[in-house]
Design an enzyme around this catalytic site. Sequence first.
Site, PDB file in Angstrom:
ATOM      1  N   GLU A  84       6.082   7.146  10.957  1.00 37.63           N
ATOM      2  CA  GLU A  84       5.114   8.215  10.718  1.00 37.63           C
ATOM      3  C   GLU A  84       3.900   8.020  11.623  1.00 37.63           C
ATOM      4  O   GLU A  84       2.862   8.653  11.437  1.00 37.63           O
ATOM      5  CB  GLU A  84       4.693   8.232   9.253  1.00 37.63           C
ATOM      6  CG  GLU A  84       4.088   6.935   8.758  1.00 37.63           C
ATOM      7  CD  GLU A  84       3.404   7.096   7.425  1.00 37.63           C
ATOM      8  OE1 GLU A  84       2.365   7.784   7.397  1.00 37.63           O
ATOM      9  OE2 GLU A  84       3.910   6.569   6.423  1.00 37.63           O
ATOM     10  N   CYS A 118       6.499   7.049   4.527  1.00 38.21           N
ATOM     11  CA  CYS A 118       7.185   5.734   4.498  1.00 38.21           C
ATOM     12  C   CYS A 118       8.696   5.860   4.327  1.00 38.21           C
ATOM     13  O   CYS A 118       9.396   4.849   4.269  1.00 38.21           O
ATOM     14  CB  CYS A 118       6.601   4.879   3.375  1.00 38.21           C
ATOM     15  SG  CYS A 118       4.811   4.803   3.412  1.00 38.21           S
ATOM     16  N   HIS A 248       9.712   0.176  -2.236  1.00 37.15           N
ATOM     17  CA  HIS A 248       8.679   0.391  -1.217  1.00 37.15           C
ATOM     18  C   HIS A 248       7.391  -0.191  -1.786  1.00 37.15           C
ATOM     19  O   HIS A 248       7.046   0.074  -2.945  1.00 37.15           O
ATOM     20  CB  HIS A 248       8.530   1.891  -0.939  1.00 37.15           C
ATOM     21  CG  HIS A 248       7.264   2.216  -0.200  1.00 37.15           C
ATOM     22  ND1 HIS A 248       6.976   1.654   1.018  1.00 37.15           N
ATOM     23  CD2 HIS A 248       6.200   2.993  -0.522  1.00 37.15           C
ATOM     24  CE1 HIS A 248       5.794   2.081   1.420  1.00 37.15           C
ATOM     25  NE2 HIS A 248       5.299   2.904   0.500  1.00 37.15           N
TER      26      HIS A 248
END
Length: 456
Positions: A84, A118, A248
């Site tokens: 990103e 993410c 995550h």
Amino acid sequence: MWPKDVGIVALELYFPSQYVDQTALEKFDGVSPGKYTVGLGQSKMGFCNDREDINSLCLTVTHRLLDRYKIPPNEIGHLEVGTETILDKSKSVKSVLMQLFEPFGVTDVEGVDSTNACYGGTAAVFNAISWVESSAWDGRYALVVAADNAVYAKGSARPTGGAGALAMLIGPNAPLVFDRGLRASYMRHAYDFYKPDLRSEYPVVDGKLSIQCYLSALDNCYQKYCEKFEKKMSEKVSLRSFDAMLFHSPYCKLVQKSFARLAFMDFLKLKRDEVLEKSPDLEKFHGLPPEKTYFDRDVEKAFMERSLKDFTEKTKPSLFIANLVGNMYTPSVYSGLVSLLISKGIQELVGMRVGVFSYGSGLASSMYSITVRGGDGEEGLKRLLNALGGVRGELEGRRCVEPEEYTRVLDVRERNCHTVPYQPEGSVEGMFPGSYYLVEVDEMHRRKYQRVPCEE
Ligand code: ACO
């Protein structure tokens, strides 16, 4: 016929050679002692000076993987980058990586970039698996590169930054096998974290909303994963079905809360008499609608206590790197896999079922699982663990930078985000051997890199 045991054949991790200590940062920012270290659960945060950018991070980790595993570039048929961190907008980072292949006459390599906060790394992994399992597969490996420079504007989100890159070789007969047919996704439109200002590296972030989105995505992915699992395997699923659970990791405390959340979801599935028999003290929480409990302190406390032992066993080992580097965005959940692998011996690992929850704001999320098979007897796993043998040493060998210097470096990056022509001022001394660094950006925004010599 599908190729057998498609999964992760090789793994390489890279993080910058400098970090800022979170205790020092608490003092520098004037927040109460413990806010970042205990409240967020973070010890150190890696960061890049103006010598590193998304291209250099990806060049470094890709070159390191090819070298370490002695993979000839012509054995890669699909290469995809999940990131990103956007530099050239229309031009993919993957196209930059082709510089590592062109000198060998290799240009027949499918794939470009995947972007959604993410989650991009996981999107790239899914695409790589699809390629290997498709009619287009020509017997070569797929390579997935996930990398980001995670920086926030001054303020409460800044201590949740980080930086790093991870490369994964995907192919058949792998030591880490993706479980077939066991994937669940949850995708929605949300403005929890996004990067609308194309002149800045910083996101716009609604912190509280991002936590709520993360937790609701987790609930939904877990429910859907369990449904699919139960249908496919005719077997009930709970946290007990997993030997390890990876998340995550925006910051480690949220991961501990997330593990507790799954324990709460398991609890909600119990029948009332089971609750009364096994956990009468928790009976008041039974039947609560999950969506009303994201910030319910009583639920959070009760299930964090109840799940502490399982969290310590199944998830804490996977937070080793996240705690010392911070949120790397796309590589974050896969750095959890690296942490898990380096925390155990081969015999302990073989046979493990590892749950994976990947989240990217905006929002895209998936839960899937990996079974540790070993690959070629256990040779594949041995090779993978040997290759990761240097991670702890590299983490310890990093340079600690004072918060004043860290802030100055971020100011330099902020001022020069799109300045051209540009000569970086950061030192390359102390960078890890084999790291790529930016040499200049010319007046047409074209970037040139060099590589720190490798040790003999
Ligand atoms: N000692 C111990 N704990 C403390 C202390 C202290 N001295 N001071 C505060 N805390 C605790 C708080 O109680 C809080 O705990 P809780 O989460 O259990 O409530 C925690 O530390 C954080 O403190 P807050 O006051 O809630 O922090 P703040 O609101 O300033 O910022 C936030 C936290 C919102 C996470 C911010 O860092 C942020 O916006 N981060 C980026 C967004 C993010 O990471 N989202 C997650 C998913 S999306 C993604 O991956 C980017």
